[in-house]
Write a protein that holds these residues in place. Structure first.
Motif, PDB file in Angstrom:
ATOM      1  N   ASN A   8     -65.228  36.205 -13.069  1.00 19.38           N
ATOM      2  CA  ASN A   8     -64.536  35.143 -12.333  1.00 19.38           C
ATOM      3  C   ASN A   8     -65.325  34.927 -11.035  1.00 19.38           C
ATOM      4  O   ASN A   8     -65.718  35.906 -10.392  1.00 19.38           O
ATOM      5  N   ASN A  11     -64.286  34.138  -8.237  1.00 21.78           N
ATOM      6  CA  ASN A  11     -63.501  34.434  -7.033  1.00 21.78           C
ATOM      7  C   ASN A  11     -64.118  35.560  -6.202  1.00 21.78           C
ATOM      8  O   ASN A  11     -64.460  36.606  -6.733  1.00 21.78           O
ATOM      9  N   HIS A  12     -64.244  35.254  -4.919  1.00 25.32           N
ATOM     10  CA  HIS A  12     -64.729  36.210  -3.915  1.00 25.32           C
ATOM     11  C   HIS A  12     -66.219  36.520  -4.028  1.00 25.32           C
ATOM     12  O   HIS A  12     -66.719  37.328  -3.260  1.00 25.32           O
ATOM     13  N   THR A  49     -70.215  35.271  -3.621  1.00 25.22           N
ATOM     14  CA  THR A  49     -70.852  34.565  -2.509  1.00 25.22           C
ATOM     15  C   THR A  49     -71.712  33.419  -3.017  1.00 25.22           C
ATOM     16  O   THR A  49     -72.551  33.623  -3.886  1.00 25.22           O
ATOM     17  N   GLN A  58     -66.463  23.123   0.071  1.00 28.44           N
ATOM     18  CA  GLN A  58     -65.000  22.995   0.214  1.00 28.44           C
ATOM     19  C   GLN A  58     -64.294  23.351  -1.091  1.00 28.44           C
ATOM     20  O   GLN A  58     -63.316  24.088  -1.111  1.00 28.44           O
ATOM     21  N   HIS A  79     -64.694  27.069  -2.067  1.00 24.89           N
ATOM     22  CA  HIS A  79     -63.917  27.930  -1.172  1.00 24.89           C
ATOM     23  C   HIS A  79     -62.423  27.800  -1.492  1.00 24.89           C
ATOM     24  O   HIS A  79     -61.704  28.787  -1.583  1.00 24.89           O
ATOM     25  N   ALA A  80     -61.980  26.542  -1.680  1.00 21.12           N
ATOM     26  CA  ALA A  80     -60.546  26.320  -1.905  1.00 21.12           C
ATOM     27  C   ALA A  80     -60.118  26.792  -3.297  1.00 21.12           C
ATOM     28  O   ALA A  80     -59.054  27.398  -3.447  1.00 21.12           O
ATOM     29  N   PHE A 103     -61.869  28.864  -5.553  1.00 15.15           N
ATOM     30  CA  PHE A 103     -62.266  30.207  -6.016  1.00 15.15           C
ATOM     31  C   PHE A 103     -62.390  31.233  -4.896  1.00 15.15           C
ATOM     32  O   PHE A 103     -62.922  32.319  -5.124  1.00 15.15           O
ATOM     33  N   ASP A 104     -61.975  30.848  -3.692  1.00 12.46           N
ATOM     34  CA  ASP A 104     -62.116  31.781  -2.555  1.00 12.46           C
ATOM     35  C   ASP A 104     -63.546  32.294  -2.426  1.00 12.46           C
ATOM     36  O   ASP A 104     -63.759  33.462  -2.052  1.00 12.46           O
ATOM     37  N   MET A 105     -64.515  31.472  -2.768  1.00  7.31           N
ATOM     38  CA  MET A 105     -65.899  31.951  -2.668  1.00  7.31           C
ATOM     39  C   MET A 105     -66.295  32.047  -1.195  1.00  7.31           C
ATOM     40  O   MET A 105     -65.850  31.254  -0.359  1.00  7.31           O
ATOM     41  N   HIS A 106     -67.125  33.022  -0.898  1.00 10.73           N
ATOM     42  CA  HIS A 106     -67.671  33.143   0.454  1.00 10.73           C
ATOM     43  C   HIS A 106     -68.853  32.179   0.553  1.00 10.73           C
ATOM     44  O   HIS A 106     -69.724  32.180  -0.312  1.00 10.73           O
ATOM     45  N   GLY A 165     -65.192  29.114   6.485  1.00 15.41           N
ATOM     46  CA  GLY A 165     -65.623  30.481   6.804  1.00 15.41           C
ATOM     47  C   GLY A 165     -67.113  30.634   6.540  1.00 15.41           C
ATOM     48  O   GLY A 165     -67.585  31.687   6.113  1.00 15.41           O
TER      49      GLY A 165
END
Ligand SMILES: O=C(O)C(=O)CO
Length: 346
Positions: free
Chosen positions: A160, A162-163, A165, A180, A183-184, A186-189, A207
């Motif tokens: 996944n 998510n998180h 980079t 955007q 990040h929104a 998949f909470d990717m850095h 971020g």
């Protein structure tokens, strides 16, 4: 008084008929349709379209048959020509500096396809993490062993997003929109490299971490996404791939020539890169056969920007550029003003 002439390149417009009527009211419209380079050059030499003041190309499918807009072609344009408003984001096929030297503003229409290209970028990012390319080709093959192989083995090697980079090269409109969404959703850095740092108001909601050095960003990213215009040179080669994390992913929604394709093939074959997602290719419309044969590579036929919404927007923004320029002296999305000014100063 006779109206100024506008040269409309390529096919008829398809969507924005009311706006086109405004163009028709203000300009005498001449059409070149889809002329070959030789025919178009001869027509310019013979002043077949008259002393036009503007050129308008509403879509990328047609109107580009004359090939690259280089010195040879640009030097044939009448001195009256002041603006070239075209569909599309990329302008690697037109020498905008040379146009500026002739006092011609070039306007692209990147803003019209931001959403569409960003969505395709997300699809490719997702695919490099989840290896949808492998699953899709297995299902499309209608082969029971291929289906079973994918069905049994994909889960062991996909992730996944998510998180993880995402390192974006080029935080322009499209790069920013991808950041955007990634990040929104998949909470990717988000990391990014660009020639200039974005203001805190852009970085903070994402971020995002800025890297002035591309070489410094590459080892930090799980997926590197290329979203920068082609400026005549390759951006990523074997040395860059060697700096990336082993098994990292690469996505290109910009231009194929930004990437050393044989080096990419080698990096994927050796496992240095784990997957790639490519909308664009080095030698379009040809696709590298080795890439096409890799199940960890998701390929598209340069259609990231291809949606009805982009098409409507391309037509509209091109016309707005022409109308804005002649009504207010300002085009909406010019890309070569820096050189127009330089030329004017000489
Ligand atoms: O408009 C362009 O130049 C594109 O490549 C869109 O995908």
């Amino acid at each position: 008084m006779s109206k100024p002439i506008l040269l409309h390149l390529g096919d008829d417009i398809k969507w924005n008929h009311e706006l086109y009527q405004q163009l028709q009211a203000k300009f005498t419209i001449k059409r070149s349709y889809s002329m070959s380079r030789a025919d178009f050059s001869n027509a310019l030499k013979a002043n077949q379209f008259g002393d036009f003041v503007a050129m308008y190309r509403p879509f990328w499918n047609t109107g580009g048959e004359m090939g690259n807009w280089d010195d040879e072609l640009i030097s044939l344009l009448p001195k009256s020509c002041k603006i070239y408003a075209s569909a599309g984001a990329g302008f690697d096929w037109v020498d905008t500096k040379r146009l500026a030297e002739s006092g011609i503003i070039y306007c692209n229409a990147a803003a019209a396809c931001t959403e569409s290209v960003a969505d395709a970028g997300i699809w490719l990012i997702l695919s490099t993490f989840r290896l949808f390319s492998w699953s899709a080709s297995a299902a499309h093959s209608a082969s029971i062993p291929a289906f079973q192989d994918a069905n049994r083995n994909i889960a062991a090697v996909t992730h996944n997003p998510n998180h993880f980079t995402l390192g974006i090269i080029g935080l322009g409109k499209i790069g920013h929109r991808i950041a955007q969404k990634a990040h929104a959703a998949f909470d990717m850095h988000i990391l990014y490299h660009d020639i200039r740092r974005m203001p805190a108001a852009v970085e903070a909601p994402l971020g995002a971490t800025y890297y002035a050095s591309l070489d410094a960003m590459l080892p930090a990213a799980d997926c590197v996404l290329v979203a920068t215009p082609f400026a005549g040179d390759k951006l990523l080669d074997a040395a860059h791939f060697a700096k990336m994390k082993r098994g990292a992913r690469l996505v290109n929604i910009a231009r194929g020539r930004l990437i050393d394709e044989p080096a990419l093939v080698a990096a994927l074959a050796s496992g240095q890169l784990g997957a790639a997602g490519l909308d664009v290719h080095y030698d379009e419309p040809k696709v590298d056969a080795r890439l096409a044969g890799m199940r960890n590579v998701q390929l598209l036929a340069h259609t990231a920007g291809a949606s009805v919404e982009s098409h409507v927007g391309f037509e509209r923004l091109g016309m707005e550029n022409v109308l804005g320029f002649f009504e207010t002296g300002k085009a909406v999305t010019p890309v070569n003003l820096q050189w127009i000014k330089e030329t004017a100063r000489l």
